[in-house]
Enzyme design. Structure first.
Site, PDB file in Angstrom:
ATOM      1  N   HIS A  39       8.135  -2.990   1.715  1.00 55.22           N
ATOM      2  CA  HIS A  39       7.871  -2.631   0.314  1.00 55.22           C
ATOM      3  C   HIS A  39       6.389  -2.840  -0.013  1.00 55.22           C
ATOM      4  O   HIS A  39       5.775  -2.040  -0.721  1.00 55.22           O
ATOM      5  CB  HIS A  39       8.706  -3.498  -0.632  1.00 55.22           C
ATOM      6  N   VAL A 180       7.700  -0.328   8.450  1.00 55.25           N
ATOM      7  CA  VAL A 180       7.099  -1.601   8.859  1.00 55.25           C
ATOM      8  C   VAL A 180       8.165  -2.396   9.613  1.00 55.25           C
ATOM      9  O   VAL A 180       9.312  -2.476   9.168  1.00 55.25           O
ATOM     10  CB  VAL A 180       6.586  -2.382   7.633  1.00 55.25           C
TER      11      VAL A 180
HETATM   12  P1  AMP Z   1      15.119  -0.539  -0.899  1.00 59.74           P
HETATM   13  O1  AMP Z   1      14.623  -1.700  -1.680  1.00 59.74           O
HETATM   14  O2  AMP Z   1      15.803  -0.909   0.369  1.00 59.74           O
HETATM   15  O3  AMP Z   1      15.905   0.428  -1.745  1.00 59.74           O
HETATM   16  O4  AMP Z   1      13.813   0.259  -0.426  1.00 59.74           O
HETATM   17  C1  AMP Z   1      12.859   0.690  -1.358  1.00 59.74           C
HETATM   18  C2  AMP Z   1      11.841   1.528  -0.635  1.00 59.74           C
HETATM   19  O5  AMP Z   1      11.216   0.740   0.379  1.00 59.74           O
HETATM   20  C3  AMP Z   1      12.469   2.739   0.092  1.00 59.74           C
HETATM   21  O6  AMP Z   1      11.608   3.851  -0.064  1.00 59.74           O
HETATM   22  C4  AMP Z   1      12.527   2.279   1.509  1.00 59.74           C
HETATM   23  O7  AMP Z   1      12.473   3.335   2.437  1.00 59.74           O
HETATM   24  C5  AMP Z   1      11.273   1.428   1.600  1.00 59.74           C
HETATM   25  N1  AMP Z   1      11.376   0.516   2.738  1.00 59.74           N
HETATM   26  C6  AMP Z   1      12.382  -0.364   2.991  1.00 59.74           C
HETATM   27  N2  AMP Z   1      12.179  -0.989   4.163  1.00 59.74           N
HETATM   28  C7  AMP Z   1      11.022  -0.493   4.671  1.00 59.74           C
HETATM   29  C8  AMP Z   1      10.269  -0.730   5.862  1.00 59.74           C
HETATM   30  N3  AMP Z   1      10.682  -1.592   6.788  1.00 59.74           N
HETATM   31  N4  AMP Z   1       9.124  -0.045   6.044  1.00 59.74           N
HETATM   32  C9  AMP Z   1       8.706   0.853   5.111  1.00 59.74           C
HETATM   33  N5  AMP Z   1       9.357   1.120   3.976  1.00 59.74           N
HETATM   34  C10 AMP Z   1      10.503   0.464   3.747  1.00 59.74           C
END
Ligand code: AMP
Length: 287
Positions: A39, A180
């Site tokens: 994030h 990441v």
């Molecule tokens: P979430 O909180 O899981 O709904 O994710 C919010 C945003 O963060 C989404 O666009 C995810 O794709 C991104 N995201 C979650 N994990 C990662 C990661 N490891 N690397 C890059 N972006 C991420």
């Protein structure tokens, strides 16, 4: 950084911004909280590319089915606020479920793009409908110029991008940022918190499998079918992993493809979802 909990408060804040800095570019990072370096990468990039950055934390009940982890989804509000501040967010928007789900905009019909049918869509019925409804609402409240998403949730990115094109034309640009990973290669995810130490070791196999697939496709020694057979075999060696799906798809339309790799880089996506114990993990690589 301001923490705003009501959608009316967000509208007021953005009104003030428009009056003090007309036309200031707004970058938006929608999340479900329990934030990590994945994030953080999105927020930092939003801060570089925009004058004003809004991060939202909303564990969206509409995108969970009954047997999923909505109730136990990790929450770490104080640490999340610190991370957002450190990465350059101007507003952290943390709406209450009743506030957001009570908004009149949600009564409007939103079509779910066909891209939502395969991959995770097959295993999580209604999931992308829930995502699209809330992201559409958040986009209307935040009115961003750019919205940032991670490659880890590649299908979600494509679905939201298609919805955005249809509903907002060229006014909002969806930006895809790299996944990441931990030092061992595990894609960072809020759900990794559920993994016991032994499960975490097993989880590393998922990215190893995807990299094996990428090597095989790039080498041109086997087409997608042979590659899938070998990668499935690799995943099957761990009894702790159960594969929901492993697919090679065209990265634009997310349709299965049997074609050998000839087109340019990034044209194919190897995507997988596995379960370890009660935890479901997804990951993918572009080839
Ligand atoms: P979430 O909180 O899981 O709904 O994710 C919010 C945003 O963060 C989404 O666009 C995810 O794709 C991104 N995201 C979650 N994990 C990662 C990661 N490891 N690397 C890059 N972006 C991420």
């Amino acid at each position: 950084m301001k923490i705003i909990r009501r959608s009316s408060g967000l509208t007021e804040e953005l009104g003030r911004l428009e009056r003090s800095k007309p036309g200031a570019r707004i970058g938006f990072v929608p999340t479900m909280g329990a934030l990590h370096e994945g994030h953080a990468g999105l927020i930092r990039r939003a801060a570089v590319e925009n004058a004003f950055v809004v991060v939202s934390i909303f564990v969206n009940p509409l995108q969970f089915s009954k047997d999923e982890d909505f109730r136990r989804y990790p929450k770490r509000m104080r640490a999340d606020a610190r991370l957002c501040r450190r990465c350059g967010a101007d507003v952290l928007f943390v709406p209450d479920v009743r506030d957001l789900l009570g908004r009149p905009e949600l009564r409007e019909r939103v079509n779910v793009p066909a891209l939502a049918r395969g991959l995770c869509g097959r295993f999580r019925p209604g999931h992308f409908r829930g995502v699209v409804r809330i992201v559409d609402l958040l986009f209307r409240l935040v009115r961003p110029d750019r919205a940032y998403f991670g490659q880890k949730d590649y299908q979600q990115f494509r679905v939201v991008e298609a919805m955005t094109r249809r509903r907002f034309g060229g006014r909002i640009k969806c930006v895809l940022c790299p996944t990441v990973r931990s030092a061992g290669g595990l894609a960072l995810s809020s759900r990794n918190a559920y993994l016991a130490r032994a499960e975490r070791r097993e989880a590393l196999r998922l990215y190893e499998a995807l990299k094996l697939g990428r090597r095989l496709l790039r080498s041109g020694r086997g087409g997608p079918r042979e590659t899938l057979r070998r990668v499935r075999g690799y995943l099957a060696r761990s009894p702790a992993l159960r594969t929901d799906y492993l697919e090679i798809v065209d990265s634009k339309n997310l349709k299965k493809t049997g074609r050998k790799l000839r087109a340019g880089p990034g044209r194919l996506l190897i995507a997988a979802a596995v379960r370890i114990g009660r935890t479901r993990l997804i990951d993918n690589v572009l080839v």
